[in-house]
Design a protein around this motif. Structure first.
Motif, PDB file in Angstrom:
ATOM      1  N   UNK A   1      31.632  27.265 101.477  1.00 21.33           N
ATOM      2  CA  UNK A   1      32.091  27.487 100.104  1.00 21.33           C
ATOM      3  C   UNK A   1      31.698  28.892  99.671  1.00 21.33           C
ATOM      4  N   UNK A   2      32.608  29.544  98.984  1.00 17.31           N
ATOM      5  CA  UNK A   2      32.351  30.908  98.507  1.00 17.31           C
ATOM      6  C   UNK A   2      32.174  30.899  96.995  1.00 17.31           C
ATOM      7  N   UNK A   3      31.199  31.667  96.532  1.00 24.44           N
ATOM      8  CA  UNK A   3      30.994  31.845  95.096  1.00 24.44           C
ATOM      9  C   UNK A   3      31.047  33.333  94.787  1.00 24.44           C
ATOM     10  N   UNK A   4      31.994  33.724  93.945  1.00 20.90           N
ATOM     11  CA  UNK A   4      32.099  35.111  93.487  1.00 20.90           C
ATOM     12  C   UNK A   4      31.484  35.211  92.097  1.00 20.90           C
ATOM     13  N   UNK A   5      30.678  36.249  91.895  1.00 16.89           N
ATOM     14  CA  UNK A   5      29.965  36.398  90.616  1.00 16.89           C
ATOM     15  C   UNK A   5      30.168  37.807  90.079  1.00 16.89           C
ATOM     16  N   UNK A 180      27.877  36.561  82.536  1.00 13.29           N
ATOM     17  CA  UNK A 180      28.264  36.327  83.924  1.00 13.29           C
ATOM     18  C   UNK A 180      29.492  35.428  84.029  1.00 13.29           C
ATOM     19  N   UNK A 181      30.228  35.619  85.109  1.00 12.30           N
ATOM     20  CA  UNK A 181      31.389  34.784  85.381  1.00 12.30           C
ATOM     21  C   UNK A 181      31.366  34.402  86.852  1.00 12.30           C
ATOM     22  N   UNK A 182      31.449  33.105  87.104  1.00  8.54           N
ATOM     23  CA  UNK A 182      31.363  32.578  88.462  1.00  8.54           C
ATOM     24  C   UNK A 182      32.715  31.979  88.852  1.00  8.54           C
ATOM     25  N   UNK A 183      33.158  32.252  90.063  1.00  2.56           N
ATOM     26  CA  UNK A 183      34.356  31.615  90.602  1.00  2.56           C
ATOM     27  C   UNK A 183      33.961  30.878  91.868  1.00  2.56           C
ATOM     28  N   UNK A 184      34.147  29.567  91.857  1.00  6.45           N
ATOM     29  CA  UNK A 184      33.752  28.720  92.980  1.00  6.45           C
ATOM     30  C   UNK A 184      34.963  28.396  93.837  1.00  6.45           C
ATOM     31  N   UNK A 185      34.865  28.780  95.087  1.00  5.68           N
ATOM     32  CA  UNK A 185      35.921  28.536  96.082  1.00  5.68           C
ATOM     33  C   UNK A 185      37.274  29.096  95.655  1.00  5.68           C
ATOM     34  N   UNK A 186      37.252  30.168  94.894  1.00  5.58           N
ATOM     35  CA  UNK A 186      38.477  30.843  94.514  1.00  5.58           C
ATOM     36  C   UNK A 186      39.342  30.094  93.526  1.00  5.58           C
ATOM     37  N   UNK A 187      38.839  28.975  92.977  1.00  4.99           N
ATOM     38  CA  UNK A 187      39.675  28.114  92.130  1.00  4.99           C
ATOM     39  C   UNK A 187      39.042  27.788  90.783  1.00  4.99           C
ATOM     40  N   UNK A 188      37.736  27.613  90.763  1.00  3.31           N
ATOM     41  CA  UNK A 188      37.077  27.052  89.588  1.00  3.31           C
ATOM     42  C   UNK A 188      36.201  28.116  88.916  1.00  3.31           C
TER      43      UNK A 188
END
Length: 221
Positions: A1-5, A180-188
């Motif tokens: 799983x990828x998390x973008x921050x 902050x803004x988090x994107x979980x698995x490119x969707x959430x």
């Protein structure tokens, strides 16, 4: 799983939110299978590097606060930071973080991105050093293991500027309006300095939705 921050190192909510996310990730069962990718976001992109000033004055100018209101707002944030074990002072500057973000991209390439980000947060919010001065930034970078000459060379030129701008373009494209803004698995998307428990729930929910076999019940169901 990828998390973008997406974060900015002068954003107090990013400072607190990053600490909460780190704690959430540490408590996440599948943490060894999570890739975390950090991205740049500037709260004051229109300021020149020379335009720095006390953070209380920034709050007063930007939000129309009285000094008392600004001090009270900072005191509330200081309490939240203290609850996470984070040092926090209102005796700090505010300004443009473009150069610091360029340095973070260098650090990420050298495998030291997380170390430098934490050091920059401590320097800024703990009142240890300026994050707007090239000499101070070089010293902070050196303290986490980056080559001082390389860091100084980056700051003296325009290296990684395109990478910072690309991060910011992506943020605009997906509708990021604050950090902050988090994107979980490119969707959430998850916005703000959420509580650690909330972030753990989000990690578990996304993991269950994206890693279970079709038709299989979610974990714990």
């Amino acid at each position: 799983m990828r998390v973008d921050i997406w974060t900015d190192i002068v954003c107090p909510w990013c400072y607190i939110g990053q600490a909460r996310f780190d704690a959430a990730l540490a408590g996440f069962e599948h943490r060894d299978q999570v890739e975390v990718v950090q991205h740049s976001y500037e709260l004051a992109p229109d300021l020149s590097p020379a335009e720095t000033g006390p953070v209380l004055e920034m709050l007063m100018d930007k939000y129309g606060m009285s000094r008392e209101q600004a001090e009270q707002a900072e005191a509330r944030v200081a309490g939240l930071a203290a609850a996470e074990g984070l040092p926090y002072t209102s005796n700090r500057a505010n300004g443009n973080t473009f150069d610091a973000h360029r340095l973070l991209h260098l650090a990420a390439e050298r495998g030291l991105g997380d170390d430098l980000r934490r050091a920059l947060y401590r320097a800024n919010f703990g009142g240890e050093a300026s994050v707007f001065d090239a000499d101070a930034l070089t010293e902070i970078a050196s303290s986490v293991g980056l080559d001082a000459a390389e860091a100084r060379s980056v700051l003296a030129g325009d290296a990684y500027g395109d990478a910072v701008r690309e991060d910011e373009r992506t943020a605009a494209q997906i509708g990021v309006r604050g950090v902050p803004f988090f994107v979980l698995d490119g969707k959430y998307g998850v916005s703000g300095a959420q509580e650690t428990g909330t972030l753990i729930e989000a990690l578990n929910q996304v993991w269950n939705e994206t890693h279970r076999a079709p038709g299989a019940p979610a974990e714990g169901a």
